[in-house]
Scaffold this motif. Structure first.
Motif, PDB file in Angstrom:
ATOM      1  N   VAL A  26     -22.072 -19.060  -5.550  1.00  0.00           N
ATOM      2  CA  VAL A  26     -23.478 -19.103  -5.949  1.00  0.00           C
ATOM      3  C   VAL A  26     -24.343 -19.005  -4.700  1.00  0.00           C
ATOM      4  N   VAL A  27     -25.266 -18.062  -4.712  1.00  0.00           N
ATOM      5  CA  VAL A  27     -26.215 -17.924  -3.611  1.00  0.00           C
ATOM      6  C   VAL A  27     -27.575 -18.366  -4.118  1.00  0.00           C
ATOM      7  N   ARG A  28     -28.093 -19.413  -3.490  1.00  0.00           N
ATOM      8  CA  ARG A  28     -29.436 -19.891  -3.822  1.00  0.00           C
ATOM      9  C   ARG A  28     -30.310 -19.734  -2.591  1.00  0.00           C
ATOM     10  N   GLU A  29     -31.584 -19.925  -2.786  1.00  0.00           N
ATOM     11  CA  GLU A  29     -32.522 -19.800  -1.680  1.00  0.00           C
ATOM     12  C   GLU A  29     -32.208 -20.798  -0.568  1.00  0.00           C
ATOM     13  N   ASP A  30     -31.760 -21.988  -0.952  1.00  0.00           N
ATOM     14  CA  ASP A  30     -31.534 -23.047   0.030  1.00  0.00           C
ATOM     15  C   ASP A  30     -30.063 -23.315   0.346  1.00  0.00           C
ATOM     16  N   ALA A  31     -29.134 -22.622  -0.324  1.00  0.00           N
ATOM     17  CA  ALA A  31     -27.715 -22.912  -0.080  1.00  0.00           C
ATOM     18  C   ALA A  31     -26.815 -21.815  -0.631  1.00  0.00           C
ATOM     19  N   HIS A  32     -25.642 -21.710  -0.044  1.00  0.00           N
ATOM     20  CA  HIS A  32     -24.560 -20.887  -0.580  1.00  0.00           C
ATOM     21  C   HIS A  32     -23.486 -21.872  -1.010  1.00  0.00           C
ATOM     22  N   LEU A  33     -23.120 -21.843  -2.284  1.00  0.00           N
ATOM     23  CA  LEU A  33     -22.194 -22.831  -2.829  1.00  0.00           C
ATOM     24  C   LEU A  33     -20.950 -22.152  -3.375  1.00  0.00           C
ATOM     25  N   LEU A  34     -19.822 -22.803  -3.178  1.00  0.00           N
ATOM     26  CA  LEU A  34     -18.556 -22.278  -3.667  1.00  0.00           C
ATOM     27  C   LEU A  34     -17.926 -23.327  -4.580  1.00  0.00           C
ATOM     28  N   PHE A  35     -17.584 -22.904  -5.789  1.00  0.00           N
ATOM     29  CA  PHE A  35     -16.966 -23.786  -6.770  1.00  0.00           C
ATOM     30  C   PHE A  35     -15.552 -23.284  -7.029  1.00  0.00           C
ATOM     31  N   GLY A  36     -14.601 -24.209  -7.084  1.00  0.00           N
ATOM     32  CA  GLY A  36     -13.204 -23.823  -7.250  1.00  0.00           C
ATOM     33  C   GLY A  36     -12.590 -24.410  -8.505  1.00  0.00           C
ATOM     34  N   PHE A  37     -11.616 -23.680  -9.052  1.00  0.00           N
ATOM     35  CA  PHE A  37     -10.986 -24.077 -10.313  1.00  0.00           C
ATOM     36  C   PHE A  37      -9.498 -23.775 -10.262  1.00  0.00           C
ATOM     37  N   ALA A  38      -8.715 -24.660 -10.849  1.00  0.00           N
ATOM     38  CA  ALA A  38      -7.262 -24.483 -10.865  1.00  0.00           C
ATOM     39  C   ALA A  38      -6.853 -23.322 -11.760  1.00  0.00           C
ATOM     40  N   THR A  39      -7.616 -23.082 -12.826  1.00  0.00           N
ATOM     41  CA  THR A  39      -7.244 -22.026 -13.771  1.00  0.00           C
ATOM     42  C   THR A  39      -8.397 -21.055 -13.991  1.00  0.00           C
ATOM     43  N   GLU A  40      -8.048 -19.874 -14.415  1.00  0.00           N
ATOM     44  CA  GLU A  40      -9.059 -18.877 -14.761  1.00  0.00           C
ATOM     45  C   GLU A  40      -9.872 -19.342 -15.967  1.00  0.00           C
ATOM     46  N   GLY A  41      -9.237 -20.056 -16.888  1.00  0.00           N
ATOM     47  CA  GLY A  41      -9.942 -20.574 -18.059  1.00  0.00           C
ATOM     48  C   GLY A  41     -11.072 -21.516 -17.674  1.00  0.00           C
ATOM     49  N   GLU A  42     -10.825 -22.385 -16.688  1.00  0.00           N
ATOM     50  CA  GLU A  42     -11.878 -23.290 -16.212  1.00  0.00           C
ATOM     51  C   GLU A  42     -13.032 -22.502 -15.605  1.00  0.00           C
ATOM     52  N   ARG A  43     -12.696 -21.497 -14.813  1.00  0.00           N
ATOM     53  CA  ARG A  43     -13.753 -20.704 -14.177  1.00  0.00           C
ATOM     54  C   ARG A  43     -14.585 -19.972 -15.224  1.00  0.00           C
ATOM     55  N   GLN A  44     -13.935 -19.391 -16.226  1.00  0.00           N
ATOM     56  CA  GLN A  44     -14.669 -18.679 -17.274  1.00  0.00           C
ATOM     57  C   GLN A  44     -15.573 -19.638 -18.052  1.00  0.00           C
TER      58      GLN A  44
END
Length: 197
Positions: A52-70
Motif C-alpha cells: 500500500v502506498v499512501r501519501e505519508d507511508a509505504h506499507l507492506l502486509f503479509g499473509f500465510a495464504t493466498e486466501g487471506e490476501r484475497q
C-alpha cells in the motif's frame, strides 16, 4: 507491486515481522492468524504480500495464504474499512469463518472484533455477500472449495476485470469444458453470462 516476500525471519513483534531479503529488511504487518503460524526467528519464510502506498507511508502486509490476501483485498475495498481494520478482522476470524459469517449474515460475530461496530458489521455483510468466494475457493476443506484449472483461473480473472462479480464469474467458469483455450473459454463464459441477463 510487491506480491511475495521470501527471506529470513529476523524479528517478530505482533503484528509486525521483519524479514531479511538479501540484506534488505522488510517490515511487514501480518494478521495474528499468520503470526501464530510463523516458525522461529532465524527461519526462512515466504509470505504473500499486499503493498500500500499512501501519501505519508509505504506499507507492506503479509499473509500465510493466498486466501487471506484475497480476503484482505476485498475488505479494504469497502468504504470505512482500512488496512488495520481488515487485519483485525483476519486476526479474529479465519477466512473460512469470515465466509461462514457472511453466508449466515451474522453481524454479532463481527461486532466481537475490536474496531467493528454494528453499522460497520452490517456494511461488511452487505458488501461481502458476493465477494468472498474467490478468497475462500483457495482454502482446502472450505465448503465448495475447488482448484480451478489454469484456463479456468485465467478466464475467471478476465471476467472479474470486465466487471462481473465473483458469483457470476465463478458460475460461468463452472459451466466451461476443461479442454478449452483461454480465449475460447472467455468467449463461452461471456455467452453464458449474456444468456443469464
Amino acid at each position: 507491486m510487491i506480491g511475495r516476500i521470501s527471506g529470513l525471519l529476523l524479528e517478530k513483534f505482533p503484528p509486525l515481522v521483519l524479514v531479511d531479503v538479501q540484506g534488505v529488511g522488510y517490515e511487514i504487518d501480518v494478521p495474528m492468524s499468520t503470526f501464530y503460524n510463523l516458525p522461529a526467528v532465524g527461519t526462512q519464510i515466504t509470505l504473500h504480500t499486499h503493498f500500500v502506498v499512501r501519501e505519508d507511508a509505504h506499507l507492506l502486509f503479509g499473509f500465510a495464504t493466498e486466501g487471506e490476501r484475497q480476503a484482505f483485498r476485498q475488505l479494504v475495498k469497502i468504504s470505512g474499512v482500512g488496512a488495520r481494520t481488515a487485519l483485525a478482522l483476519l486476526s479474529g476470524l479465519s477466512v473460512a469463518d469470515l465466509h461462514q459469517t457472511v453466508s449466515n449474515q451474522d453481524p454479532a460475530r463481527l461486532i466481537r472484533i475490536p474496531g467493528i461496530g454494528k453499522k460497520t458489521a452490517e456494511r461488511l455483510l452487505l458488501e461481502l455477500r458476493d465477494k468472498l468466494d474467490l478468497g475462500v475457493s483457495a482454502i482446502p476443506g472450505a465448503a465448495g472449495a475447488r482448484r480451478p484449472s489454469t484456463m479456468g483461473s485465467d478466464v475467471l480473472n478476465a471476467l472479474l476485470s470486465l466487471g462481473y462479480n465473483d458469483r457470476e464469474a465463478n458460475w460461468a467458469v463452472s459451466q466451461l469444458s476443461v479442454d478449452l483455450s483461454v480465449s475460447d473459454g472467455i468467449r463461452q463464459a461471456l455467452k453464458f453470462l449474456s444468456k443469464e441477463k
